[in-house]
Design a protein around this motif. Structure first.
Motif, PDB file in Angstrom:
ATOM      1  N   GLY A   1      54.133  56.193  64.512  1.00 19.21           N
ATOM      2  CA  GLY A   1      54.974  56.312  63.320  1.00 19.21           C
ATOM      3  C   GLY A   1      56.201  57.159  63.576  1.00 19.21           C
ATOM      4  N   ILE A   2      56.800  57.612  62.490  1.00 19.70           N
ATOM      5  CA  ILE A   2      58.063  58.337  62.562  1.00 19.70           C
ATOM      6  C   ILE A   2      57.879  59.759  62.051  1.00 19.70           C
ATOM      7  N   GLU A   3      58.324  60.719  62.822  1.00 18.06           N
ATOM      8  CA  GLU A   3      58.356  62.098  62.333  1.00 18.06           C
ATOM      9  C   GLU A   3      59.637  62.315  61.536  1.00 18.06           C
TER      10      GLU A   3
ATOM     11  N   VAL B   1      52.396  65.755  63.425  1.00 17.10           N
ATOM     12  CA  VAL B   1      53.592  65.989  64.229  1.00 17.10           C
ATOM     13  C   VAL B   1      53.221  66.719  65.509  1.00 17.10           C
TER      14      VAL B   1
ATOM     15  N   LEU C   1      57.667  51.332  59.352  1.00 20.01           N
ATOM     16  CA  LEU C   1      56.917  52.278  60.169  1.00 20.01           C
ATOM     17  C   LEU C   1      56.446  53.431  59.295  1.00 20.01           C
ATOM     18  N   PRO C   2      55.199  53.864  59.494  1.00 21.90           N
ATOM     19  CA  PRO C   2      54.728  54.974  58.659  1.00 21.90           C
ATOM     20  C   PRO C   2      55.447  56.279  59.011  1.00 21.90           C
ATOM     21  N   ILE C   3      55.737  57.058  57.988  1.00 24.36           N
ATOM     22  CA  ILE C   3      56.218  58.420  58.218  1.00 24.36           C
ATOM     23  C   ILE C   3      54.981  59.286  58.419  1.00 24.36           C
ATOM     24  N   LEU C   4      54.923  59.984  59.536  1.00 21.52           N
ATOM     25  CA  LEU C   4      53.738  60.772  59.858  1.00 21.52           C
ATOM     26  C   LEU C   4      53.677  62.036  58.995  1.00 21.52           C
ATOM     27  N   PRO C   5      52.471  62.386  58.537  1.00 22.54           N
ATOM     28  CA  PRO C   5      52.351  63.671  57.847  1.00 22.54           C
ATOM     29  C   PRO C   5      52.582  64.806  58.846  1.00 22.54           C
TER      30      PRO C   5
ATOM     31  N   LYS D   1      61.884  61.478  64.725  1.00 27.64           N
ATOM     32  CA  LYS D   1      61.467  61.089  66.063  1.00 27.64           C
ATOM     33  C   LYS D   1      60.563  59.875  65.977  1.00 27.64           C
ATOM     34  N   ARG D   2      60.758  58.970  66.906  1.00 29.59           N
ATOM     35  CA  ARG D   2      59.894  57.800  66.994  1.00 29.59           C
ATOM     36  C   ARG D   2      58.667  58.163  67.822  1.00 29.59           C
TER      37      ARG D   2
END
Lengths: 439, 439
Positions: free
Chosen positions: B260-262, A352, A344-348, B255-256
């Protein structure tokens, strides 16, 4: 690999919860356990009633012969959720004799017949897991059996009956009498029609007996537990305790003393500043004092369909992992099987979403607020609260604080840039993030 | 059975703590693990310095060749406590290649090189346990990897850096500036001379990276974590947040989200009524939101010699159990081996020692207090606090509340009987127990 086959005994609130969670989170659970977990059959007293409780999307095989579930050679794990101590004991011992692993949520069964059941399981080489028997979804059994093994446990104190805690919270919050608070709990479904078991401390004492056994390595001795409930507690005492800086909680307490073990359930004054004193409503919490770790606290929902199912299913995963992988690969390093990690991508941070606290310094003149709120509105950032501080004597700059609702960070940053360019704003804005952590 | 042989790498605070706990609790640990655990040898940079740190009563074999520890064929488990990411990585991979199980407290190592290390361990068929890497003595890794496996984890939010939490608590409590609170933390040994790593969020981000990986089943991606520290936080913001009903905490949040993931560490406003908002000083706490269990919270000491050793030794016990018993008997049902339960007596309630809340109804006349206090003094029950309520309009009976220090219950019961027989006392006394739960 063939899915693990579970035989469910009982299909009340918790049983239906287990079936639901196993279906809803099948993919996630399979990635963790290394193997699918399926409910092969369900033994119930009343098939028609059970069918109506079955979650949609499940096709469960119900039958009213409980022994047939326990004797089914294709069942790997028997999951006992019928409650009570007689039939449950017979079925659990029979499952063990059939060399099936057992998962149970039945605290009364273990507090009263645990010694016999564990001895049989030890001999048969099967596991009896019981995370759900104490404090519902909170993994306190695992913490004590595995997480705190370095420690000499000094004592444990727990809010382990949600019904009583709800009543005590309600008495304190609203000034209600015990009778009124109980009626309220019954209305909300937190107390049974006959609440004796919960309010007189029996349920808590069952759980405490289990905690004491695994904390100190002693046999289950429920019959020696001291019980005192909350039904005679007066509003005056709750109020006086409050005035003196205490809260009254129904605690299960077990303590190591030089001459033996204290094992007692009773209403207890606890300093109001302690975290456990602030665990309200139907929540449970357990404090463990270990000689090396000091104090650790575990809190969460101690009852209810899905919180209890969470613990039952975790036990099923525990057994499944044992039956599936080599022992040293039982628990995957990252909780999920290594070939089933997902990227899963880590969000910039700009992507957020959260709420924000913004502090601006503004020249104390009309129109500032209008400008600021317009900019926020233009960017679809809605305001939750706003506070303007009076300027200090002789100052002309005021602090304005804004709390926003949830918004994407890049929108908030755009708003901040625009606000900072207003001629009425002095210097840079302060931006802090805000999380409600409510769900 | 031959004791499990541990090779320790590093002998700083945590290493010495591990040696100390293993010796002090050897009997208890052996009863739980099913086998003794011994430190066979210790690899250190400076032998003389390490010798002075060795706990009394231990005879440890120190050497300055770390590789020799890892290569020792008699070492079963390598316990890496040197910190840093270069030498630690080399030694851990070498231990794995030598088919030794590894226990490490090194969050930076795992957050940065975890994917490589776990892949190697998986291939070699060894375990790499790392409970101490996140939140010290709190068994949060176990909770996530094993206790909450039924759940789709929605988010995790944690106070996972004690230094920062101490500074924030101090700023709020005393109104100190960041600089002053930092100086105070350094004075008390809670902050390093160079505190950057803690206060700028690096340490928390290492831990959060690990939590996110095991919560969501994603690879370690420390480089994508967003970091913001507390060094620029102003007293004004702490005060304003307070006025609005919030506390500011340095939280690690993951956080999901649908896209993506925070993964972020930053100062965060949290509603003051949340339990985590009330976790003060150097304490850590982690909140996990799961879809079935709802919210669970885990709190305790996140650092320090023995809290960290608690987690390291629990990992050693985990491996020892695996190397000792059949898989299905890995964790004994009652935490201790069935042949090593002890039959400690359960004390009757009369022998219990605790503090008491006593409420008496007395005729409002002189001499009552003197009589009551004399009775308590005669029975060696000392008074902690006393409160007399004014009688209601027209009433002649007053409520008197007494809090006692710790006393044996049968003494208190004797006192109550004598007090109830005083002519100035109306009716029965109310007795409630009081626990400070402080240690």
């Amino acid at each position: 690999m063939k899915p693990i086959q579970v035989g469910l005994l009982g299909f009340g609130t918790v049983g239906a919860g287990v079936a639901k969670v196993l279906v809803r989170n099948a993919e996630e659970i399979g990635r963790r356990a290394g193997r699918a977990i399926e409910v092969k059959r369900v033994g119930v007293r009343n098939i028609d009633k059970a069918r109506t409780a079955a979650p949609s999307g499940t096709e469960l095989s119900f039958g009213d012969d409980m022994r047939a579930v326990v004797d089914d050679p294709e069942v790997d794990i028997v999951c006992e959720l019928i409650g009570g101590t007689e039939l449950a004991k017979e079925l659990v011992l029979r499952a063990i004799a059939n060399r099936k692993h057992v998962v149970t949520a039945n605290k009364a069964l273990l507090a009263i017949h645990g010694n016999e059941i564990f001895a049989a399981a030890q001999k048969a080489g099967v596991m009896v897991n019981f995370e759900a028997a104490v404090a519902g979804g909170i993994p306190i059994i695992k913490a004590l059996r595995e997480g705190l093994t370095a420690n000499r446990i000094e004592w444990i104190a727990g809010i382990i009956n949600g019904t009583s805690n709800f009543i005590l919270s309600d008495m304190r919050d609203t000034g209600a009498s015990f009778a009124d608070a109980l009626a309220q709990a019954q209305k909300l479904g937190y107390a049974e029609a006959d609440p004796t078991f919960d309010i007189e401390g029996h349920d808590a004492a069952h759980k405490l007996t289990i905690l004491a056994a695994i904390a100190f390595g002693i046999p289950m001795q429920f019959e020696k537990a001291y019980l005192e409930g909350i039904s005679t507690l007066s509003r005056d005492d709750i109020r006086y305790a409050e005035e003196l800086g205490y809260r009254i909680k129904l605690l299960g307490i077990t303590k190591r003393k030089p001459n033996g073990i204290e094992l007692r359930v009773h209403p207890t004054l606890v300093p109001a500043k302690r975290i456990i004193a602030n665990v309200e409503g139907v929540m449970n919490a357990v404090v463990v004092q270990g000689d090396a770790v000091g104090q650790t606290l575990y809190s969460g929902r101690g009852a209810g369909a899905e919180p209890t199912a969470s613990a039952v299913v975790a036990d099923l995963v525990d057994v499944t992992r044992l039956l599936t992988a080599d022992p040293e690969h039982r628990v995957p390093h990252l909780a999920f099987q290594p070939d089933r990690l997902v990227d899963l991508p880590i969000l910039p941070i700009s992507e957020v979403e959260t709420s924000y606290y913004l502090r601006l310094k503004a020249h104390d003149q009309t129109g500032v607020m209008a400008d600021v709120t317009r900019i926020l509105a233009d960017l679809s950032i809605s305001i939750d609260a706003m506070m303007q501080k009076e300027p200090a004597e002789g100052e002309k700059i005021v602090d304005i604080i804004i709390l926003t609702h949830v918004a994407k960070e890049h929108r908030v940053d755009s708003a901040i840039a625009r606000i900072e360019s207003l001629p009425t704003i002095a210097g840079r804005l302060t931006k802090l993030r805000l999380e409600n952590l409510d769900k």
